[in-house]
Design a protein around this motif. Sequence first.
Motif, PDB file in Angstrom:
ATOM      1  N   TYR A 181       0.832  -1.199   0.000  1.00 15.72           N
ATOM      2  CA  TYR A 181       0.000   0.000   0.000  1.00 15.72           C
ATOM      3  C   TYR A 181       0.870   1.254   0.000  1.00 15.72           C
ATOM      4  N   ALA A 182       0.210   2.374  -0.323  1.00 18.58           N
ATOM      5  CA  ALA A 182       0.891   3.668  -0.348  1.00 18.58           C
ATOM      6  C   ALA A 182      -0.064   4.729   0.146  1.00 18.58           C
ATOM      7  N   PHE A 183       0.504   5.857   0.514  1.00 15.55           N
ATOM      8  CA  PHE A 183      -0.282   7.000   0.958  1.00 15.55           C
ATOM      9  C   PHE A 183      -0.069   8.151  -0.008  1.00 15.55           C
TER      10      PHE A 183
ATOM     11  N   ASP B 138     -10.120  13.910 -12.892  1.00  8.89           N
ATOM     12  CA  ASP B 138      -9.975  12.668 -13.660  1.00  8.89           C
ATOM     13  C   ASP B 138      -8.515  12.418 -14.025  1.00  8.89           C
ATOM     14  N   ARG B 139      -7.786  13.478 -14.427  1.00  9.56           N
ATOM     15  CA  ARG B 139      -6.367  13.322 -14.760  1.00  9.56           C
ATOM     16  C   ARG B 139      -5.564  12.864 -13.539  1.00  9.56           C
ATOM     17  N   VAL B 140      -5.857  13.480 -12.394  1.00 15.87           N
ATOM     18  CA  VAL B 140      -5.138  13.120 -11.159  1.00 15.87           C
ATOM     19  C   VAL B 140      -5.442  11.674 -10.776  1.00 15.87           C
TER      20      VAL B 140
ATOM     21  N   ASP C  89      -4.063   5.921 -10.368  1.00 17.93           N
ATOM     22  CA  ASP C  89      -4.365   4.543 -10.759  1.00 17.93           C
ATOM     23  C   ASP C  89      -3.192   3.922 -11.515  1.00 17.93           C
ATOM     24  N   ASN C  90      -2.621   4.675 -12.448  1.00 13.11           N
ATOM     25  CA  ASN C  90      -1.480   4.157 -13.215  1.00 13.11           C
ATOM     26  C   ASN C  90      -0.284   3.841 -12.304  1.00 13.11           C
ATOM     27  N   ILE C  91       0.026   4.749 -11.395  1.00 11.12           N
ATOM     28  CA  ILE C  91       1.153   4.535 -10.475  1.00 11.12           C
ATOM     29  C   ILE C  91       0.878   3.328  -9.578  1.00 11.12           C
ATOM     30  N   ALA C  92      -0.353   3.225  -9.094  1.00  9.74           N
ATOM     31  CA  ALA C  92      -0.712   2.093  -8.228  1.00  9.74           C
ATOM     32  C   ALA C  92      -0.545   0.773  -8.971  1.00  9.74           C
ATOM     33  N   GLN C  93      -0.981   0.748 -10.224  1.00 17.99           N
ATOM     34  CA  GLN C  93      -0.856  -0.486 -11.006  1.00 17.99           C
ATOM     35  C   GLN C  93       0.608  -0.788 -11.347  1.00 17.99           C
ATOM     36  N   GLN C  94       1.372   0.242 -11.723  1.00 16.98           N
ATOM     37  CA  GLN C  94       2.784   0.043 -12.071  1.00 16.98           C
ATOM     38  C   GLN C  94       3.591  -0.485 -10.891  1.00 16.98           C
ATOM     39  N   ASN C  95       3.263  -0.018  -9.690  1.00 12.28           N
ATOM     40  CA  ASN C  95       4.019  -0.405  -8.503  1.00 12.28           C
ATOM     41  C   ASN C  95       3.384  -1.561  -7.736  1.00 12.28           C
ATOM     42  N   GLY C  96       2.275  -2.063  -8.232  1.00  8.31           N
ATOM     43  CA  GLY C  96       1.632  -3.211  -7.607  1.00  8.31           C
ATOM     44  C   GLY C  96       0.998  -2.912  -6.257  1.00  8.31           C
TER      45      GLY C  96
ATOM     46  N   SER D  52       2.679  11.147  -3.288  1.00  8.59           N
ATOM     47  CA  SER D  52       2.156  12.423  -3.799  1.00  8.59           C
ATOM     48  C   SER D  52       3.093  13.034  -4.838  1.00  8.59           C
ATOM     49  N   ASN D  53       4.385  13.068  -4.552  1.00  7.54           N
ATOM     50  CA  ASN D  53       5.346  13.651  -5.504  1.00  7.54           C
ATOM     51  C   ASN D  53       5.421  12.849  -6.786  1.00  7.54           C
ATOM     52  N   GLU D  54       5.299  11.544  -6.675  1.00  6.63           N
ATOM     53  CA  GLU D  54       5.323  10.687  -7.860  1.00  6.63           C
ATOM     54  C   GLU D  54       4.121  10.995  -8.752  1.00  6.63           C
ATOM     55  N   VAL D  55       2.966  11.236  -8.146  1.00  4.41           N
ATOM     56  CA  VAL D  55       1.765  11.588  -8.915  1.00  4.41           C
ATOM     57  C   VAL D  55       1.983  12.941  -9.601  1.00  4.41           C
ATOM     58  N   LEU D  56       2.534  13.899  -8.868  1.00  9.13           N
ATOM     59  CA  LEU D  56       2.798  15.220  -9.461  1.00  9.13           C
ATOM     60  C   LEU D  56       3.774  15.114 -10.623  1.00  9.13           C
ATOM     61  N   LYS D  57       4.790  14.276 -10.487  1.00 13.98           N
ATOM     62  CA  LYS D  57       5.764  14.085 -11.584  1.00 13.98           C
ATOM     63  C   LYS D  57       5.068  13.498 -12.806  1.00 13.98           C
TER      64      LYS D  57
END
Length: 169
Positions: free
Chosen positions: A22-24, A122-124, A129-136, A159-164
């Motif tokens: 999981y991630a926050f 929707d973009r956020v 969703d993409n980051i969650a799937q990529q990182n499992g 959060s920073n990964e999503v912003l990137k």
Amino acid sequence: MKRIILLTLACLFTEGVFAQKYAFLNTETIFRAIPEYNTTLEELEKFAQAYRDQIDAQYDKIAEMYDRYQFQKNNLSESARKQVEDNIIGLEQELEQTQEKYFGPRGEVMTKRIETIKPIQDRVFTAIDNIAQQNGYDMVIDIANNSSIIYYNQSLDISNEVLKSLGIR
């Protein structure tokens, strides 16, 4: 035999629970970092303020009528009093309808908010969703406005990964 089966099931169940990844993140921080979101909020505020000004002017008119009525009440006949009271009540009901038209759940301000904010959201959420799937990740928990999370490890904050991924940082 029953004990062995129960013990095996308990071990398997516990292993599955602890194996979750999981991630926050903090959506409030993410949205505040998006210039388009902030600009849209400012435009929405101006849009809503115009309606608030209109409603305030109507309210002031009704308050002035009521004050005048209170001052003249004793000099008016019963029918004149009833007519003024009905007029004031009618204007108050009209004002409530106007407020609902502009600020209600299906009002113009909410409709405009959905039109302008939803594409950004929707973009956020797609990026999350993409980051969650990529990182499992099995779960991503939003800590914005969540008073029940007492502690979390900052290294799990994405959060920073999503912003990137949105091209913000």
